[in-house]
Structure formats: structure tokens, C-alpha cells
Design a protein around this motif. Structure first.
Motif, PDB file in Angstrom:
ATOM      1  N   GLY A 217      -9.469  14.471  -3.316  1.00  0.00           N
ATOM      2  CA  GLY A 217      -9.684  13.206  -4.011  1.00  0.00           C
ATOM      3  C   GLY A 217      -9.589  12.028  -3.056  1.00  0.00           C
ATOM      4  O   GLY A 217      -9.489  12.202  -1.837  1.00  0.00           O
ATOM      5  N   GLU A 218      -9.627  10.820  -3.621  1.00  0.00           N
ATOM      6  CA  GLU A 218      -9.568   9.631  -2.778  1.00  0.00           C
ATOM      7  C   GLU A 218      -8.170   9.443  -2.197  1.00  0.00           C
ATOM      8  O   GLU A 218      -7.163   9.555  -2.906  1.00  0.00           O
ATOM      9  CB  GLU A 218      -9.952   8.372  -3.561  1.00  0.00           C
ATOM     10  CG  GLU A 218      -9.988   7.126  -2.684  1.00  0.00           C
ATOM     11  CD  GLU A 218     -10.273   5.854  -3.442  1.00  0.00           C
ATOM     12  OE1 GLU A 218     -11.142   5.087  -3.000  1.00  0.00           O
ATOM     13  OE2 GLU A 218      -9.612   5.619  -4.488  1.00  0.00           O
ATOM     14  N   VAL A 219      -8.114   9.164  -0.918  1.00  0.00           N
ATOM     15  CA  VAL A 219      -6.871   8.836  -0.227  1.00  0.00           C
ATOM     16  C   VAL A 219      -6.983   7.400   0.270  1.00  0.00           C
ATOM     17  O   VAL A 219      -7.994   7.030   0.868  1.00  0.00           O
ATOM     18  CB  VAL A 219      -6.607   9.795   0.953  1.00  0.00           C
ATOM     19  CG1 VAL A 219      -5.433   9.304   1.796  1.00  0.00           C
ATOM     20  CG2 VAL A 219      -6.348  11.208   0.444  1.00  0.00           C
ATOM     21  N   VAL A 220      -5.965   6.610  -0.006  1.00  0.00           N
ATOM     22  CA  VAL A 220      -5.930   5.225   0.462  1.00  0.00           C
ATOM     23  C   VAL A 220      -4.755   5.069   1.423  1.00  0.00           C
ATOM     24  O   VAL A 220      -3.600   5.322   1.056  1.00  0.00           O
ATOM     25  CB  VAL A 220      -5.786   4.229  -0.705  1.00  0.00           C
ATOM     26  CG1 VAL A 220      -5.739   2.794  -0.160  1.00  0.00           C
ATOM     27  CG2 VAL A 220      -6.922   4.388  -1.698  1.00  0.00           C
ATOM     28  N   LEU A 221      -5.050   4.689   2.648  1.00  0.00           N
ATOM     29  CA  LEU A 221      -4.023   4.438   3.652  1.00  0.00           C
ATOM     30  C   LEU A 221      -3.885   2.934   3.817  1.00  0.00           C
ATOM     31  O   LEU A 221      -4.857   2.251   4.131  1.00  0.00           O
ATOM     32  CB  LEU A 221      -4.410   5.072   4.991  1.00  0.00           C
ATOM     33  CG  LEU A 221      -4.711   6.578   4.975  1.00  0.00           C
ATOM     34  CD1 LEU A 221      -5.072   7.056   6.369  1.00  0.00           C
ATOM     35  CD2 LEU A 221      -3.531   7.361   4.421  1.00  0.00           C
ATOM     36  N   ALA A 222      -2.677   2.427   3.596  1.00  0.00           N
ATOM     37  CA  ALA A 222      -2.466   0.979   3.611  1.00  0.00           C
ATOM     38  C   ALA A 222      -1.359   0.590   4.579  1.00  0.00           C
ATOM     39  O   ALA A 222      -0.496   1.407   4.940  1.00  0.00           O
ATOM     40  CB  ALA A 222      -2.123   0.491   2.204  1.00  0.00           C
ATOM     41  N   SER A 223      -1.393  -0.656   4.985  1.00  0.00           N
ATOM     42  CA  SER A 223      -0.313  -1.182   5.811  1.00  0.00           C
ATOM     43  C   SER A 223       0.902  -1.455   4.936  1.00  0.00           C
ATOM     44  O   SER A 223       0.796  -1.622   3.715  1.00  0.00           O
ATOM     45  CB  SER A 223      -0.762  -2.460   6.516  1.00  0.00           C
ATOM     46  OG  SER A 223      -1.263  -3.392   5.577  1.00  0.00           O
ATOM     47  N   THR A 224       2.064  -1.487   5.571  1.00  0.00           N
ATOM     48  CA  THR A 224       3.305  -1.869   4.911  1.00  0.00           C
ATOM     49  C   THR A 224       3.728  -3.220   5.480  1.00  0.00           C
ATOM     50  O   THR A 224       3.115  -3.735   6.427  1.00  0.00           O
ATOM     51  CB  THR A 224       4.404  -0.838   5.168  1.00  0.00           C
ATOM     52  OG1 THR A 224       4.754  -0.871   6.583  1.00  0.00           O
ATOM     53  CG2 THR A 224       3.935   0.578   4.800  1.00  0.00           C
TER      54      THR A 224
END
Length: 233
Positions: A217-224
Motif C-alpha cells: 500500500g501507500e507509504v508516506v515518509l515524513a520529516s519530524t
């Protein structure tokens, strides 16, 4: 020991200028072994160990995203973690997150275009990394200096004659979109457009996120908050 040949810029003509494109995304973790376990669980695919960045205090693992790739970067325990080095900065992270991204292109042309936009740069500088197979990868890097946009502003890379890692590493999925938010979004949007990158930039708290289509499925990698505060220079 195999080594990538270096392209001679002296042999290039003005018409050889390459277009600027998204090259890769940098996701930082405090421990690479744990980061590779996270990647295998998140994508259902094992990342490939990349190698060590001598002098930066870091090492990495890589995954192809089709048209681009993901770099999981962490401190290298075999290197002394000098205060202020990238390895030292990543050692302090409480969780993983997106730090920044890189664009590939003609670095000398990018220097000129950024200069016309009043953006100072450092480089290009030659960089290399030895792979597990014994190959030596050689590339050039260019960094913007003093940008108010931090990691929302990319750094730049030219792989010279080396094969791009997107074509040589396990495929985790397909890159879909890059979302960028920053204060004074119009300024960053104008700079990116000026170097040939047509990307949407939204006004808001500093951050970047990468959307990836995977078998899980969709994976979202984000900054912290921590990784958004890290400066590459």
C-alpha cells in the motif's frame, strides 16, 4: 578494484547540459541496523547496504523507488563522531525521519542559475564511497549555503559515469509525489522553478514528505521536528 570512470567536463559542449531531476531522498535514523529492519517491515523488501561516508561519520542503505531512490542514512559506529558532523547529528535522533532530498543535474549550470537567484553554493566537490563488492563510486556534490529553507531546499548531485543507485538496488516501490512546506513558499517555489524543478511548495511549518506506492500500500515518509531542524551545511 573496479572504479567508475570520471566524465571530463572539458569535453562537454554547452548543448550537453543535462536536465535537473529528483535524484533521491534522505531518511535519517540513529542506528542503521534498526533502520534496515524498519525498511524491511515497512516495504516488505530488504534494503541493500551501501557503504561508509568517510569524514562524515555516516553509512547508508539504499532502496530503489523506480525513478528515484531512498537513502537510509545513519551514524557509522566505526568512525569517530566529531561534534557537528552529520553522524553526530543523526546519533541524537529519537526516531527516523526525512532530512532532505537531492536533485541530479549539471552542477556548473545549477551554480550559475542559483547565483542569478542570489543563492550561494559550496562546490562542486568530488565524493566517493566504496561498496561491499569493492567498487568505488565517485560523484560530485553541490550544496546551497545559508538557505532559509533548510532541508526543503535540495542539495545537488552529478553521478558522472557511475550508474545511478536507483538502477542497482532492491525496489521498494514507485515514487509518487514529493510534498514540501516551508515559510515563504513563493520564494522556494521560484528558486526550484529557476533551476528546472516544477514542484508544488505550500506555505506552512517546515517539512517534507515522500509518497510511495508499494506492494503493502501507500507509504508516506515524513520529516519530524528533529529532522526538519537538521542542516546539511
Amino acid at each position: 578494484m573496479p572504479i567508475c570512470l570520471i566524465r571530463s567536463c572539458a569535453n562537454e559542449s554547452p548543448g550537453d547540459e543535462m536536465s535537473t531531476r529528483i535524484d533521491h531522498f534522505m531518511y535519517a535514523v540513529a542506528d542503521l541496523d534498526q533502520g534496515m529492519e524498519w525498511a524491511a517491515d515497512t516495504f516488505g523488501v530488504a534494503a541493500a547496504y551501501g557503504g561508509e561516508h568517510i569524514g562524515m561519520g555516516t553509512r547508508n542503505a539504499l532502496m530503489s523507488l523506480g525513478s528515484t531512490y531512498l537513502e537510509i542514512i545513519a551514524p557509522d559506529p566505526a568512525q569517530e563522531q566529531v561534534e557537528g558532523s552529520m553522524g553526530a547529528k543523526f546519533s541524537a535522533l529519537s526516531e527516523g525521519g526525512m532530512v532532505t532530498w537531492a536533485a541530479e543535474g549539471d552542477l556548473h549550470a545549477i551554480v550559475e542559475k542559483l547565483g542569478a537567484l542570489d543563492v550561494s553554493t559550496h562546490g562542486p566537490n568530488r565524493t566517493q564511497r566504496k561498496t561491499q563488492s569493492g567498487d568505488v563510486l565517485i560523484w560530485d556534490l553541490l550544496f546551497p549555503i545559508g538557505s532559509a529553507h533548510g532541508g526543503r531546499m535540495p542539495f545537488f548531485i552529478d553521478w558522472l559515469e557511475c550508474t545511478n543507485p536507483k538502477d542497482t538496488n532492491p525496489k521498494a516501490g514507485d515514487f509518487q509525489t514529493l510534498a514540501i512546506s516551508t515559510e515563504n513558499a513563493a520564494d522556494l517555489s521560484g528558486v526550484l522553478g529557476g533551476i528546472g524543478l516544477d514542484l508544488s511548495v505550500k506555505e506552512g511549518a517546515p517539512g517534507v514528505s515522500v509518497h510511495i506506492d508499494t506492494s503493502k500500500g501507500e507509504v508516506v515518509l515524513a520529516s519530524t521536528a528533529e529532522t526538519a531542524a537538521i542542516s546539511m551545511r
